[in-house]
Design a protein around this motif. Structure first.
Motif, PDB file in Angstrom:
ATOM      1  N   GLU A   8     -16.525 -11.147 102.768  1.00 53.09           N
ATOM      2  CA  GLU A   8     -15.538 -10.139 103.839  1.00 53.09           C
ATOM      3  C   GLU A   8     -14.343 -10.520 104.016  1.00 53.09           C
ATOM      4  O   GLU A   8     -13.238  -9.852 103.507  1.00 53.09           O
ATOM      5  CB  GLU A   8     -16.137  -9.964 105.169  1.00 53.09           C
ATOM      6  CG  GLU A   8     -17.543  -9.188 105.336  1.00 53.09           C
ATOM      7  CD  GLU A   8     -18.553 -10.025 104.812  1.00 53.09           C
ATOM      8  OE1 GLU A   8     -19.634  -9.376 104.554  1.00 53.09           O
ATOM      9  OE2 GLU A   8     -18.486 -11.134 104.588  1.00 53.09           O
ATOM     10  N   THR A   9     -14.056 -12.107 104.039  1.00 49.63           N
ATOM     11  CA  THR A   9     -12.886 -12.527 104.083  1.00 49.63           C
ATOM     12  C   THR A   9     -11.848 -12.251 102.869  1.00 49.63           C
ATOM     13  O   THR A   9     -10.897 -12.123 102.850  1.00 49.63           O
ATOM     14  CB  THR A   9     -12.817 -14.100 104.572  1.00 49.63           C
ATOM     15  OG1 THR A   9     -13.437 -14.139 105.927  1.00 49.63           O
ATOM     16  CG2 THR A   9     -11.595 -14.615 104.651  1.00 49.63           C
ATOM     17  N   CYS A  10     -12.515 -12.693 101.789  1.00 50.06           N
ATOM     18  CA  CYS A  10     -11.907 -12.531 100.288  1.00 50.06           C
ATOM     19  C   CYS A  10     -11.420 -11.207  99.845  1.00 50.06           C
ATOM     20  O   CYS A  10     -10.562 -10.972  99.577  1.00 50.06           O
ATOM     21  CB  CYS A  10     -12.753 -13.294  99.353  1.00 50.06           C
ATOM     22  SG  CYS A  10     -13.035 -15.099  99.788  1.00 50.06           S
ATOM     23  N   LEU A  11     -12.411 -10.280 100.357  1.00 51.56           N
ATOM     24  CA  LEU A  11     -12.014  -8.916 100.325  1.00 51.56           C
ATOM     25  C   LEU A  11     -10.914  -8.405 100.981  1.00 51.56           C
ATOM     26  O   LEU A  11      -9.964  -7.763 100.368  1.00 51.56           O
ATOM     27  CB  LEU A  11     -13.355  -7.928 100.635  1.00 51.56           C
ATOM     28  CG  LEU A  11     -13.054  -6.359 100.237  1.00 51.56           C
ATOM     29  CD1 LEU A  11     -12.584  -6.055  99.092  1.00 51.56           C
ATOM     30  CD2 LEU A  11     -14.538  -5.776 100.964  1.00 51.56           C
ATOM     31  N   ALA A  12     -10.844  -8.742 102.220  1.00 53.18           N
ATOM     32  CA  ALA A  12      -9.480  -8.153 103.187  1.00 53.18           C
ATOM     33  C   ALA A  12      -8.548  -8.951 102.284  1.00 53.18           C
ATOM     34  O   ALA A  12      -7.373  -8.299 102.271  1.00 53.18           O
ATOM     35  CB  ALA A  12      -9.882  -8.831 104.066  1.00 53.18           C
ATOM     36  N   GLU A  13      -8.580 -10.281 101.940  1.00 48.76           N
ATOM     37  CA  GLU A  13      -7.207 -10.879 101.330  1.00 48.76           C
ATOM     38  C   GLU A  13      -6.830 -10.182  99.809  1.00 48.76           C
ATOM     39  O   GLU A  13      -5.717 -10.014  99.659  1.00 48.76           O
ATOM     40  CB  GLU A  13      -7.514 -12.402 101.004  1.00 48.76           C
ATOM     41  CG  GLU A  13      -6.502 -13.084 100.276  1.00 48.76           C
ATOM     42  CD  GLU A  13      -5.223 -13.218 101.282  1.00 48.76           C
ATOM     43  OE1 GLU A  13      -4.433 -13.776 100.904  1.00 48.76           O
ATOM     44  OE2 GLU A  13      -5.160 -12.843 102.541  1.00 48.76           O
ATOM     45  N   ALA A  14      -8.127  -9.662  99.159  1.00 51.04           N
ATOM     46  CA  ALA A  14      -7.736  -8.768  98.177  1.00 51.04           C
ATOM     47  C   ALA A  14      -6.853  -7.640  98.238  1.00 51.04           C
ATOM     48  O   ALA A  14      -6.077  -7.285  97.636  1.00 51.04           O
ATOM     49  CB  ALA A  14      -8.966  -8.905  97.183  1.00 51.04           C
ATOM     50  N   GLN A  15      -7.151  -7.188  99.330  1.00 45.76           N
ATOM     51  CA  GLN A  15      -6.748  -5.748  99.585  1.00 45.76           C
ATOM     52  C   GLN A  15      -5.289  -6.186 100.239  1.00 45.76           C
ATOM     53  O   GLN A  15      -4.276  -5.161  99.934  1.00 45.76           O
ATOM     54  CB  GLN A  15      -7.655  -5.191 100.949  1.00 45.76           C
ATOM     55  CG  GLN A  15      -8.964  -4.414 100.207  1.00 45.76           C
ATOM     56  CD  GLN A  15      -9.791  -3.900 101.491  1.00 45.76           C
ATOM     57  OE1 GLN A  15      -9.754  -4.825 102.469  1.00 45.76           O
ATOM     58  NE2 GLN A  15     -10.231  -2.804 101.423  1.00 45.76           N
ATOM     59  N   ARG A  16      -5.028  -7.341 100.990  1.00 44.71           N
ATOM     60  CA  ARG A  16      -3.726  -7.588 101.294  1.00 44.71           C
ATOM     61  C   ARG A  16      -2.949  -7.682 100.147  1.00 44.71           C
ATOM     62  O   ARG A  16      -1.637  -7.339 100.341  1.00 44.71           O
ATOM     63  CB  ARG A  16      -3.866  -8.503 102.450  1.00 44.71           C
ATOM     64  CG  ARG A  16      -2.408  -8.991 102.951  1.00 44.71           C
ATOM     65  CD  ARG A  16      -2.595 -10.210 103.563  1.00 44.71           C
ATOM     66  NE  ARG A  16      -2.556 -11.373 102.784  1.00 44.71           N
ATOM     67  CZ  ARG A  16      -1.519 -12.050 102.174  1.00 44.71           C
ATOM     68  NH1 ARG A  16      -0.394 -11.535 102.229  1.00 44.71           N
ATOM     69  NH2 ARG A  16      -1.756 -13.185 101.512  1.00 44.71           N
ATOM     70  N   LEU A  17      -3.250  -8.193  99.135  1.00 41.62           N
ATOM     71  CA  LEU A  17      -2.506  -8.619  97.947  1.00 41.62           C
ATOM     72  C   LEU A  17      -2.297  -7.418  96.990  1.00 41.62           C
ATOM     73  O   LEU A  17      -1.406  -7.390  96.160  1.00 41.62           O
ATOM     74  CB  LEU A  17      -2.937  -9.760  97.317  1.00 41.62           C
ATOM     75  CG  LEU A  17      -2.933 -11.261  98.120  1.00 41.62           C
ATOM     76  CD1 LEU A  17      -3.762 -12.363  97.326  1.00 41.62           C
ATOM     77  CD2 LEU A  17      -1.518 -11.661  98.202  1.00 41.62           C
ATOM     78  N   GLY A  18      -2.892  -6.406  97.194  1.00 40.69           N
ATOM     79  CA  GLY A  18      -3.095  -5.238  96.499  1.00 40.69           C
ATOM     80  C   GLY A  18      -3.680  -5.294  95.140  1.00 40.69           C
ATOM     81  O   GLY A  18      -3.628  -4.492  94.321  1.00 40.69           O
ATOM     82  N   TYR A  19      -5.167  -6.229  95.386  1.00 45.25           N
ATOM     83  CA  TYR A  19      -5.895  -6.395  94.120  1.00 45.25           C
ATOM     84  C   TYR A  19      -6.887  -5.515  94.294  1.00 45.25           C
ATOM     85  O   TYR A  19      -7.607  -5.087  93.459  1.00 45.25           O
ATOM     86  CB  TYR A  19      -6.458  -7.898  94.023  1.00 45.25           C
ATOM     87  CG  TYR A  19      -5.326  -8.981  93.664  1.00 45.25           C
ATOM     88  CD1 TYR A  19      -4.260  -8.482  92.631  1.00 45.25           C
ATOM     89  CD2 TYR A  19      -5.446 -10.080  94.292  1.00 45.25           C
ATOM     90  CE1 TYR A  19      -3.216  -9.529  92.377  1.00 45.25           C
ATOM     91  CE2 TYR A  19      -4.452 -11.351  93.921  1.00 45.25           C
ATOM     92  CZ  TYR A  19      -3.435 -10.713  92.906  1.00 45.25           C
ATOM     93  OH  TYR A  19      -2.638 -11.861  92.693  1.00 45.25           O
ATOM     94  N   ALA A  20      -7.210  -4.865  95.480  1.00 46.96           N
ATOM     95  CA  ALA A  20      -8.529  -4.218  95.833  1.00 46.96           C
ATOM     96  C   ALA A  20      -7.695  -2.899  96.569  1.00 46.96           C
ATOM     97  O   ALA A  20      -6.832  -3.212  97.450  1.00 46.96           O
ATOM     98  CB  ALA A  20      -9.338  -4.820  96.672  1.00 46.96           C
ATOM     99  N   GLU A  21      -8.347  -1.753  96.383  1.00 50.72           N
ATOM    100  CA  GLU A  21      -7.817  -0.513  96.930  1.00 50.72           C
ATOM    101  C   GLU A  21      -8.334  -0.501  98.497  1.00 50.72           C
ATOM    102  O   GLU A  21      -9.246  -1.515  98.994  1.00 50.72           O
ATOM    103  CB  GLU A  21      -8.588   0.589  96.435  1.00 50.72           C
ATOM    104  CG  GLU A  21      -8.042   0.775  94.825  1.00 50.72           C
ATOM    105  CD  GLU A  21      -6.543   1.032  94.882  1.00 50.72           C
ATOM    106  OE1 GLU A  21      -6.028   1.449  95.673  1.00 50.72           O
ATOM    107  OE2 GLU A  21      -6.206   0.806  93.533  1.00 50.72           O
TER     108      GLU A  21
END
Length: 410
Positions: A148-161
């Motif tokens: 969950e933490t890594c997904l949120a970071e990926a979204q913040r960086l624009g790697y995840a929608e």
């Protein structure tokens, strides 16, 4: 330019005219309707970067091909759903339908499979085809962070929608894999036949166990030619740390091809982002400018063979299984018996005691569930799933079993 001809952007269609795109498009004709642009007599090539399997993207691509325009697209969803029909339309009009940017970003895997390996019989193609998932798994391993933490970071960086379902549940990888399989094996595209699992269930406990066992966990797309048909699957996989695919980190993609003459090829590079997409799109445009027109899938669309799906439950290999077992007499014996009843041989059994919480009693109750990890020798999907179903019914485990396939890629 390397193509030997001048290439000019003459017209643009987009929702927002005022957006800063980093380039001056003021000299370009503006179309509010992409279908009208696709039919324009002023263009030779229509480049589709809208995305989506239906709607404007499909209508515009069909209009461009019908009007005798070459098409370059990065739209994996469109091709996974309508690729064969669009390829047939392109052939009827004598134009190209190029899609290097639709799978693995800047890695030239489409051209490699379609052209460079035309004289090879491909046995298997597999790889890391989604940078979002690879980024999340890399961060989980390196920093011990939760999914969950890594997904949120990926979204913040624009790697995840904002809605990451398409990526983390494996559907993006499945679309790309179905395209690679069609070129590699000459079969019709069948994205619905891809067995798909995502990475939501992966925990730090699985990451740590993989590390101790000499593996890393990657979300892989794997397409294989078998005696009974073609196997296409997307799922988390434990791969040996020594394998090239295991050393691919972050948002990087990698694709491996196993064929009769060349053996194994491994290509890695940026799998997403504006620069990687632009590189692939420009490669396709340059081919058209040079007059290089090849079949969309490396052969006529009419020559693509019907897709024969190999049974996923017949897949053979080793498995990692994590169980949360109630610490009581007879539990381990019952689990071992269920495995034996299904013909499954265990390579190792590891019981991992949970670290006590600060507020936990000094002497935990004997019934408290404890993590148990099983590593099997090669067995079949059907045997594993039947055994786990029976173990669940027996009531000796506290939560759904975790199962991750082990692939011994060299």
């Amino acid at each position: 330019m390397r193509s030997g001809r001048m290439i000019a952007v003459t017209a643009v269609a987009a929702r927002d005219r005022s957006r800063d795109r980093g380039v001056d498009v003021s000299d370009c004709a503006w179309f509010d309707d992409p279908v009208a642009l696709a039919r324009s007599p002023e263009i030779d090539v229509f480049v589709e970067l809208m995305g989506g399997a239906e709607g404007a993207a499909r209508e515009a691509v069909e209009a461009a091909l019908a009007a005798g325009k070459h098409v370059v697209t990065a739209n994996k969803a469109l091709l996974a759903r309508h690729g064969a029909a669009l390829a047939a339309l392109a052939e009827a009009q004598g134009v190209s339908l190029n899609f290097e940017a639709a799978a693995a970003g800047g890695i030239p895997i489409i051209k490699t499979l379609r052209e460079s390996l035309a004289g090879n019989r491909v046995a298997r193609v597999y790889g890391i085809l989604n940078g979002t998932c690879n980024y999340i798994l890399t961060r989980m391993e390196r920093e011990g962070l939760s999914f969950e933490t890594c997904l949120a970071e990926a979204q913040r960086l624009g790697y995840a929608e904002a809605d990451p379902t398409f990526d983390i549940d494996g559907f993006d990888t499945a679309h790309k894999l179905s395209l690679l399989a069609a070129i590699a094996f000459g079969n019709r595209i069948d994205a619905d036949a891809v067995y798909v699992e995502g990475i939501r269930s992966i925990t730090t406990a699985d990451i740590e166990a993989a590390d101790e066992l000499g593996y890393r966990i990657k979300l892989l797309g794997v397409a294989s030619r078998t005696d009974t048909g073609f196997e296409q699957r997307v799922h988390p996989t434990m791969v040996p740390k020594s394998s090239p695919i295991a050393r691919v980190d972050g948002v990087t993609n990698a694709v491996a091809v196993e064929a009769d003459f060349v053996g194994r090829l491994v290509l890695s590079g940026p799998g997403a982002g504006g620069d990687a997409t632009a590189s692939a799109v420009m490669s396709d445009i340059a081919d058209i400018a040079r007059g290089d027109i090849v079949g969309t899938f490396g052969r006529p669309a009419s020559a693509l063979e019907p897709y024969r799906q190999a049974a996923m439950r017949a897949h053979e290999g080793g498995y990692y299984i994590r169980l949360s077992v109630y610490d009581r007499p007879g539990a381990f014996a019952s689990i071992a018996q269920r495995m034996a009843e299904n013909g499954i041989s265990l390579e190792s059994i590891v019981q991992r005691r949970r670290a006590p919480r600060a507020d936990a009693p000094e002497h935990p109750t004997p019934m408290a569930p404890q993590p148990v990890i099983l590593i099997t020798y090669d067995t079949t999907e059907a045997q594993i799933k039947d055994a786990l179903d029976r173990i669940s019914v027996d009531g000796h485990i506290a939560e759904r079993p975790q199962m991750i396939r082990i692939e011994q890629f060299a």
